[in-house]
Scaffold this active site. Structure first.
Site, PDB file in Angstrom:
ATOM      1  N   PHE A 126       3.157  -7.570 -10.077  1.00  0.00           N
ATOM      2  CA  PHE A 126       4.434  -8.269  -9.957  1.00  0.00           C
ATOM      3  C   PHE A 126       4.783  -8.904 -11.304  1.00  0.00           C
ATOM      4  CE2 PHE A 126       2.722  -7.895  -5.772  1.00  0.00           C
ATOM      5  CZ  PHE A 126       3.811  -7.762  -4.919  1.00  0.00           C
ATOM      6  N   LYS A 132       0.823  -1.218   0.000  1.00  0.00           N
ATOM      7  CA  LYS A 132       0.000   0.000   0.000  1.00  0.00           C
ATOM      8  C   LYS A 132       0.852   1.262   0.000  1.00  0.00           C
ATOM      9  CE  LYS A 132      -2.601   0.188   3.564  1.00  0.00           C
ATOM     10  NZ  LYS A 132      -1.702   0.883   4.493  1.00  0.00           N
ATOM     11  N   TRP A 186       6.706  -0.539  -8.181  1.00  0.00           N
ATOM     12  CA  TRP A 186       7.878  -1.118  -7.506  1.00  0.00           C
ATOM     13  C   TRP A 186       9.028  -1.229  -8.506  1.00  0.00           C
ATOM     14  CZ3 TRP A 186      11.548  -4.811  -7.742  1.00  0.00           C
ATOM     15  CH2 TRP A 186      12.257  -5.092  -6.573  1.00  0.00           C
ATOM     16  N   LYS A 214       6.859  -7.168   9.628  1.00  0.00           N
ATOM     17  CA  LYS A 214       6.139  -6.403   8.613  1.00  0.00           C
ATOM     18  C   LYS A 214       7.071  -5.557   7.759  1.00  0.00           C
ATOM     19  CE  LYS A 214       2.480  -2.954   8.058  1.00  0.00           C
ATOM     20  NZ  LYS A 214       3.321  -1.902   7.460  1.00  0.00           N
ATOM     21  N   ARG A 217       2.732   7.909   7.410  1.00  0.00           N
ATOM     22  CA  ARG A 217       3.057   7.693   8.819  1.00  0.00           C
ATOM     23  C   ARG A 217       4.545   7.404   8.990  1.00  0.00           C
ATOM     24  NH1 ARG A 217      -0.373   2.726  10.349  1.00  0.00           N
ATOM     25  NH2 ARG A 217       0.106   2.249   8.185  1.00  0.00           N
ATOM     26  N   PHE A 237      -3.320  -0.747   7.240  1.00  0.00           N
ATOM     27  CA  PHE A 237      -3.974  -2.034   7.010  1.00  0.00           C
ATOM     28  C   PHE A 237      -5.124  -1.907   6.017  1.00  0.00           C
ATOM     29  CE2 PHE A 237      -2.044  -2.980  11.315  1.00  0.00           C
ATOM     30  CZ  PHE A 237      -1.066  -3.798  10.810  1.00  0.00           C
ATOM     31  N   ALA A 294      -3.094   0.748  12.917  1.00  0.00           N
ATOM     32  CA  ALA A 294      -4.529   0.793  12.627  1.00  0.00           C
ATOM     33  C   ALA A 294      -5.285  -0.349  13.290  1.00  0.00           C
ATOM     34  CB  ALA A 294      -4.761   0.763  11.125  1.00  0.00           C
ATOM     35  N   THR A 326       3.916   1.528  -1.000  1.00  0.00           N
ATOM     36  CA  THR A 326       4.624   1.572  -2.278  1.00  0.00           C
ATOM     37  C   THR A 326       3.745   2.189  -3.363  1.00  0.00           C
ATOM     38  OG1 THR A 326       5.899  -0.399  -1.677  1.00  0.00           O
ATOM     39  CG2 THR A 326       5.798   0.157  -4.018  1.00  0.00           C
TER      40      THR A 326
END
Length: 557
Positions: free
Chosen positions: A383, A73, A411, A107, A96, A303, A275, A75
């Site tokens: 991807f 998210k 990405w 994570k 954040r 999240f 979150a 990214t």
């Protein structure tokens, strides 16, 4: 190539000075306080001036329920901002701050990935400008002052069994969830049970992120309920007489941090509540500043949309005074297949049936956001191994819902991989449907919880433990029942059972406690087994991180 290798390679050749980044958005050198050549805080005087400017458009980036495979998210949010920057749009990103808990756990950080990253990546994910340390110090200073008050005669008649304020540490440490303090005799304090939360779960983090300025921060800190008396009356920071001291420790932390992406898009990184155990949004100050500095402000909420986005819309937006003009829901093919029942080891295998089944999760998030009146765009975080047939199926299923789904290769390609997404979002920003709040503030607490459970999660009933029932009585007796609710819940499911994937219905949410956060201005509804001090996994990320004699870091992500 790992994210940190991409960041290091590009930082060495392409990173701009922070004064140049500030200049690109109209800030003078006197408007920033530098933390070296590539990081800065925006000064109080500049923030006050910027509050008078008109606000730009606001884009909220959220996601489907996360999976062990990761959805990217942040990214996508970075790539979207870079794509808009490439198109000549004045975009400013607001994110954040990372916590060392996920960085050292499993994570990872919060600076994006690949060629859609915020830099300097290692600095941001480690100590940055010291905001987390300031918060940790402020929380623990308040805890020390509470215990000192008990030791020095307890003039406020605080019941040691009903102290609500916990100490904190910005790392996952399950051994500190429940501790005993004050042992060692009369000179070592009053013995009592205590515990630690992770820093980002503290009320002070929420207060920092919802405060509009230093004055509002001080007022919110004064209202924090730290304990109850023997007569069960609330005791606040103001009653303890230390509001000024705690606020002073956060005088710099209240200022948002300015950095840049690999493509020099300006980024404000500030505040970092989780979150699943807090409200999951960056600070009001940073978002408001991004709205003033750019024509388009892009922000993200933690999240899935059932957590971060719902809390952004019901808790943060009323304080911000601005609702999103569009929402982006991030999904991956592998996450949809995981929600469709495919095992983690088989996610690379094409499976159209699993995509159809798992789409129910994405579909519910889309409908949830639309019920607020938000135009929605789906970003398929792509991807190299993705099956084009699966991608097309997701686009077709979204089209059936009247929503455009766009593959994004940010990405691998940075902003160039998000141009089509940026065009779709720009088109969505032209919609004019009015915002529809989920519930009125005057609604009873139980009805607010039921509204979220049924309207957002898809559940049927709410079951309250005895502790939660007693908490409801306290909340009503003190007139706190008009506050919004912040449900602490697993991020992996719409339910409070992390193993219940997809789009379950007719389940029961189990409320174990309801904790008033009066400084923050919401009620935390604890459900399931969610923890405010997480633990580290069997193989934490810390096992793969190293640094050589020249200071070169490897394995950070």
């Amino acid at each position: 190539m790992e994210d940190i290798e991409i960041a290091q390679e590009n930082e060495a050749n392409k990173i701009q000075t922070i004064t140049a980044v500030a200049g690109d958005i109209g800030l003078d050198p006197t408007d920033i306080e530098q933390y070296g050549p590539y990081k800065a805080k925006i000064t109080t005087s500049a923030l006050e001036r910027l509050r008078q400017r008109p606000q730009g458009k606001l884009v909220l980036v959220t996601a489907i329920n996360p999976t062990p495979a990761g959805e990217g998210k942040s990214t996508v949010a970075v790539g979207l901002a870079d794509a808009m920057h490439r198109k000549g749009q004045k975009a400013v990103l607001a994110l954040r701050e990372p916590s060392l808990g996920p960085v050292m756990g499993m994570k990872g950080g919060a600076t994006g990935g690949g060629y859609a990253q915020v830099v300097p990546m290692a600095d941001i994910n480690l100590h940055f400008t010291g905001d987390m340390h300031a918060l940790t110090s402020a929380v623990n200073t308040l805890a020390a002052l509470i215990d000192n008050h008990l030791q020095q005669g307890n003039a406020l008649h605080i019941d040691p069994r009903r102290i609500q304020w916990k100490r904190v540490l910005d790392i996952n440490d399950r051994a500190l969830r429940h501790v005993t303090v004050g042992l060692g005799g009369p000179t070592s304090g009053v013995p009592r049970e205590d515990g630690f939360d992770i820093t980002v779960a503290s009320e002070l983090m929420a207060v920092l992120c919802l405060a509009e300025d230093l004055g509002d921060l001080k007022e919110r800190i004064a209202r924090i309920v730290i304990a109850y008396t023997y007569g069960r009356e609330p005791v606040t920071v103001e009653m303890l007489g230390v509001t000024g001291a705690i606020t002073m420790l956060l005088k710099d932390a209240i200022k948002p941090n300015l950095v840049q992406t690999l493509e020099h898009t300006p980024v404000l990184i500030h505040g970092g509540p989780f979150a699943n155990i807090a409200h999951g949004c960056n600070s009001v100050v940073a978002t408001r500043t991004a709205l003033a500095l750019g024509d388009i402000a892009i922000t993200e909420a933690g999240f899935g949309a059932d957590l971060g986005a719902e809390k952004f819309l019901d808790i943060k937006a009323p304080v911000l005074g601005k609702t999103p003009d569009a929402a982006v829901v991030v999904a991956t093919l592998r996450a949809l297949k995981y929600n469709g029942g495919v095992a983690l080891k088989d996610l690379q295998t094409s499976n159209l049936d699993a995509i159809r089944t798992g789409f129910a999760n994405l579909e519910r998030h889309i409908h949830n956001l639309q019920r607020y009146g938000l135009p929605v765009v789906v970003a398929i975080n792509a991807f190299a191994t993705d099956d084009p047939a699966e991608t097309q199926l997701v686009q077709d299923l979204c089209a059936d819902q009247g929503v455009k789904a766009v593959p994004a290769t940010v990405w691998a390609d940075g902003g160039a991989g998000g141009v089509e997404l940026a065009e779709a979002v720009t088109e969505a920003l032209s919609a004019t449907e009015p915002f529809k709040p989920l519930y009125p503030q005057e609604m009873p607490v139980e009805d607010k919880i039921q509204t979220v459970v049924q309207g957002i999660y898809g559940g049927r009933d709410v079951e309250y433990a005895r502790k939660a029932q007693l908490a409801l009585k306290t909340i009503k007796a003190n007139g706190w029942d008009r506050l919004p609710i912040c449900i602490a819940k697993t991020q992996y499911s719409f339910s409070d059972d992390p193993k219940l994937l997809g789009a379950p219905t007719d389940f029961t949410i189990h409320v174990s406690d309801i904790i008033p956060k009066i400084g923050a201005g919401f009620l935390v509804v604890m459900t399931g087994t969610v923890l405010t001090m997480p633990g580290l996994p069997k193989h934490p990320a810390a096992n793969d991180i190293d640094i050589d004699a020249q200071g070169h870091i490897t394995g950070l992500f």
